[in-house]
Design a protein around this motif. Structure first.
Motif, PDB file in Angstrom:
ATOM      1  N   PHE A 163      95.001  57.188 -39.800  1.00 58.09           N
ATOM      2  CA  PHE A 163      94.141  58.196 -39.173  1.00 58.09           C
ATOM      3  C   PHE A 163      93.872  57.900 -37.693  1.00 58.09           C
ATOM      4  CE2 PHE A 163      93.131  58.141 -43.692  1.00 58.09           C
ATOM      5  CZ  PHE A 163      93.257  59.471 -44.026  1.00 58.09           C
TER       6      PHE A 163
ATOM      7  N   TRP B  24      96.586  52.119 -38.288  1.00 56.19           N
ATOM      8  CA  TRP B  24      95.882  52.787 -39.370  1.00 56.19           C
ATOM      9  C   TRP B  24      96.255  54.258 -39.308  1.00 56.19           C
ATOM     10  CZ3 TRP B  24      90.613  55.298 -38.628  1.00 56.19           C
ATOM     11  CH2 TRP B  24      90.104  55.771 -39.841  1.00 56.19           C
TER      12      TRP B  24
ATOM     13  N   ASP C  41      92.104  57.471 -49.409  1.00 56.42           N
ATOM     14  CA  ASP C  41      91.300  57.310 -48.192  1.00 56.42           C
ATOM     15  C   ASP C  41      90.765  58.620 -47.626  1.00 56.42           C
ATOM     16  OD1 ASP C  41      91.813  54.622 -48.372  1.00 56.42           O
ATOM     17  OD2 ASP C  41      93.359  54.610 -46.800  1.00 56.42           O
TER      18      ASP C  41
ATOM     19  N   PHE D  43      87.309  59.464 -45.575  1.00 56.61           N
ATOM     20  CA  PHE D  43      87.441  59.704 -44.137  1.00 56.61           C
ATOM     21  C   PHE D  43      86.760  61.016 -43.756  1.00 56.61           C
ATOM     22  CE2 PHE D  43      90.089  61.680 -40.709  1.00 56.61           C
ATOM     23  CZ  PHE D  43      89.700  60.856 -39.675  1.00 56.61           C
ATOM     24  N   GLU D  44      87.001  62.060 -44.529  1.00 59.60           N
ATOM     25  CA  GLU D  44      86.411  63.356 -44.215  1.00 59.60           C
ATOM     26  C   GLU D  44      84.901  63.352 -44.457  1.00 59.60           C
ATOM     27  OE1 GLU D  44      90.427  66.046 -44.883  1.00 59.60           O
ATOM     28  OE2 GLU D  44      88.769  66.263 -46.294  1.00 59.60           O
TER      29      GLU D  44
ATOM     30  N   TRP E  81      96.141  65.394 -40.267  1.00 59.57           N
ATOM     31  CA  TRP E  81      96.456  64.203 -41.066  1.00 59.57           C
ATOM     32  C   TRP E  81      97.071  64.563 -42.413  1.00 59.57           C
ATOM     33  CZ3 TRP E  81      91.612  64.909 -38.726  1.00 59.57           C
ATOM     34  CH2 TRP E  81      90.622  65.521 -39.512  1.00 59.57           C
TER      35      TRP E  81
END
Length: 304
Positions: free
Chosen positions: A125, A123, A169, A173-174, A145
């Motif tokens: 991240f 993945w 994404d 994510f953040e 990233w």
């Protein structure tokens, strides 16, 4: 007692002199340039900050950074600060000044190399997650990233489907990081085409800086416009309220460092935390102890 006070002042002055010497050593990174390149660079930066004013401001801000560090430890806060920008934009310089007087057990820098073959199958991240902070820590990412939105995209290391997945994404994510209690700050260091060209020339002509130049850096000059388009789309699609971008004009290195640190401090509600008074304990002396004589070959030669 007066002699003790005088000795204390002499010692403090010596310590302050050492501190300034350390700053001067860092600043001397620009001193190995050929005279012609230095002359051209100075002509392009005629309004740079006087050295005394710069150091005075830097030391004041670094004192505030120590307070921020103590507050982070005291409160158990977690912070991630991302530094992005074109090659030679000044990310490393500001990171160096931020961490210079801080505890490396509290404030650490992460600068990951290119992903391994194994990491390429993970993945996206995943390789960044182990470096995220625990309570009482600050992590500075020297690139992050966002490589996928920049160098990987421009240089063809990620295809458009992978880039699109990233853009879809990364906001979530953040948001997850922020919901977990991490304070996430994102800086982009911006330099002009002419300034980057000048800094690359400086690196080419300075043997102490040539290691900073990679084939990828040189390609970034060729693909300046591609990087610009990638940057603009990155801002448009990842500038979210939970983790906005902050752009630091970086043509003047000294002002960029001071402005970035000053702004960073405004993003945290830090305050001075209670400190235990430190007292130096008396040394224990044993009358029967005799210090052993060590062989001379164990000592580093005194050449200086």
């Amino acid at each position: 007692m007066d002699d003790e006070n005088e000795g204390g002042r002499d010692w403090l002055e010596a310590e302050l002199a050492d501190t300034l010497d350390e700053d001067y050593e860092i600043e001397l990174e620009d001193a190995q340039l050929s005279m012609k390149i230095r002359e051209i660079y100075r002509e392009a930066h005629v309004e740079t900050l006087p050295r005394g004013e710069y150091f005075h401001s830097l030391l004041r801000l670094q004192a505030e950074l120590i307070k921020l560090q103590d507050w982070i430890v005291h409160t158990g806060e977690k912070a991630v600060i991302i530094f992005e920008g074109r090659d030679s934009a000044g990310k490393g310089g500001v990171i160096k000044r931020i961490t210079q007087r801080l505890n490396p057990r509290v404030v650490r820098t992460v600068a990951l190399p290119a992903p391994s073959d194994r990491e390429k199958t993970q993945w996206y991240f995943q390789r960044y997650v182990p470096h995220l902070p625990a309570g009482g820590e600050i992590v500075l990412f020297d690139r992050s990233w966002y490589n996928r939105a920049g160098v990987e995209r421009v240089m063809g290391f990620a295809d458009e489907d992978q880039v699109e997945d990233f853009f879809r994404d990364v906001p979530e994510f953040e948001r997850m990081l922020v919901r977990s209690g991490i304070r996430l700050v994102k800086y982009w260091f911006s330099v002009t085409d002419e300034e980057q060209q000048m800094r690359f020339l400086m690196r080419i002509h300075d043997p102490l800086k040539q290691w900073k130049l990679s084939p990828m850096d040189l390609q970034s000059r060729v693909r300046w416009e591609d990087y610009t388009k990638a940057k603009e789309e990155m801002f448009a699609r990842t500038n979210i309220p939970e983790a906005p971008w902050y752009i630091v004009p970086g043509n003047d290195k000294k002002r960029a460092r001071l402005n970035c640190i000053d702004h960073l401090l405004t993003l945290f509600p830090y305050e001075e935390v209670p400190q235990e008074e430190i007292e130096l304990p008396e040394r224990v002396y044993n009358s029967d102890y005799e210090r052993a004589t060590l062989p001379p070959e164990l000592y580093v030669p005194s050449k200086y």
